[in-house]
Design an enzyme around this catalytic site. Sequence first.
Site, short mmCIF file in Angstrom:
data_model
loop_
_atom_site.label_atom_id
_atom_site.label_comp_id
_atom_site.label_asym_id
_atom_site.label_seq_id
_atom_site.Cartn_x
_atom_site.Cartn_y
_atom_site.Cartn_z
N CYS A 92 2.18 16.74 -50.52
CA CYS A 92 2.51 15.44 -49.94
C CYS A 92 1.65 14.35 -50.57
O CYS A 92 0.52 14.60 -51.01
CB CYS A 92 2.30 15.46 -48.43
SG CYS A 92 2.92 13.97 -47.59
N CYS A 96 -1.78 12.26 -43.54
CA CYS A 96 -1.76 12.08 -42.08
C CYS A 96 -2.73 13.07 -41.43
O CYS A 96 -2.66 14.28 -41.68
CB CYS A 96 -0.36 12.27 -41.54
SG CYS A 96 0.84 11.14 -42.28
N CYS A 99 -1.31 16.22 -39.54
CA CYS A 99 -0.28 17.03 -40.20
C CYS A 99 -0.47 18.51 -39.89
O CYS A 99 -1.58 19.04 -40.01
CB CYS A 99 -0.32 16.81 -41.70
SG CYS A 99 0.90 17.79 -42.61
#
Length: 370
Positions: A92, A96, A99
Amino acid sequence: MTHPMSLAVEINRAWSTKRENMFSTEIKLLLQFCIGSLCCIFEDGLAKFCTWLGITTLVSDRRIVKSEENGARETPTIPSPTSVNYHFTRQCNYSCGFCFHTAKTSFVLPIEEAKKGLRMLKDSGMEKINFSGGEPFLHQRGDFLGKLVQFCKQELRLPSVSIVSNGSLITEKWFQKYGEYLDILAVSCDSFEEETNALIGRRQGKKSHLDNLRRVRIWCNEYKVAFKVNSVINTFNVKEDMRDQIRELNPVRWKVFQCLVIEGENAGEDALREAEKFVISEEEFQDFLDQHSEITCLVPESNQKMRDSYLILDEYMRFLDCREGRKDPSKSILDVGVENAIQFSGFDEKMFLKRGGKYVWSKADMRLEW
């Protein structure tokens, strides 16, 4: 009167017959055990042989078959993979903090292997496939994902094909090439304040996550793809009022998740994230839902509903069991088949239906005004 010698012969003959029958019975029982196990592997070729032996546990359809002489008994059922979430990559471009499917590997199946697994899932009852990650548009700049989307809609003819993305890497060119094969595109957005998104980690460099979100929203309308928003409610956004922005975006569904902790992913020694600081209580989550209750497209999902009501397939096509607060993988469906692997998924089909997991998910049935 029977002669003593004749009687002895008859007795000896009867005993020999009895011993032969006992031996035959023992052999048959042994064969039942062996063949019952072999049926799991060679179910088609041995089905008739199993029937001749009177075996009561046939695995050709992975159910316990009832023998008439043993009487009826309740049989365990194997869940159907009606809706599957395929996280084909862990990579990714965002970071975040909560996650729960982090970049622990960079592995992605060769596309023909992925297609093989998807066809197996379709043959086992799959109606909806959702592609996720990681960020699914990252691998091969979205072309790998586009080919799988096209395969599932065009060749497998699945009623619903969807994607969950952070929206940052989607281009109009992708919509032009693959948009017609996609039913739903969900973009993750946890806040409508750029500073909050930065604190969460939902940003790459100085690019605006919200600008990406609104641009993708326009493309979804232009290329006739149903638009959806996913939000994870956590300590940084639990007090935020998102009603006006959600009304403006007007998604077909707004999925609102409670921040979930998964050992080894976003918590614990081996984790790549530390989600503890993002966790909110049940009461805080409910307060957020109450504040936004007037939004008709809102679909709430607490940790209790999430944990075992999703069929999650990882990058190796293994089902992930999250019931114990971690991800325990099954064997790959490519190695053992769908029905064998799904038994170790921890999937609660009743909770899946209870949380509204099955809905109008084909854009052809949504009757949307584009």
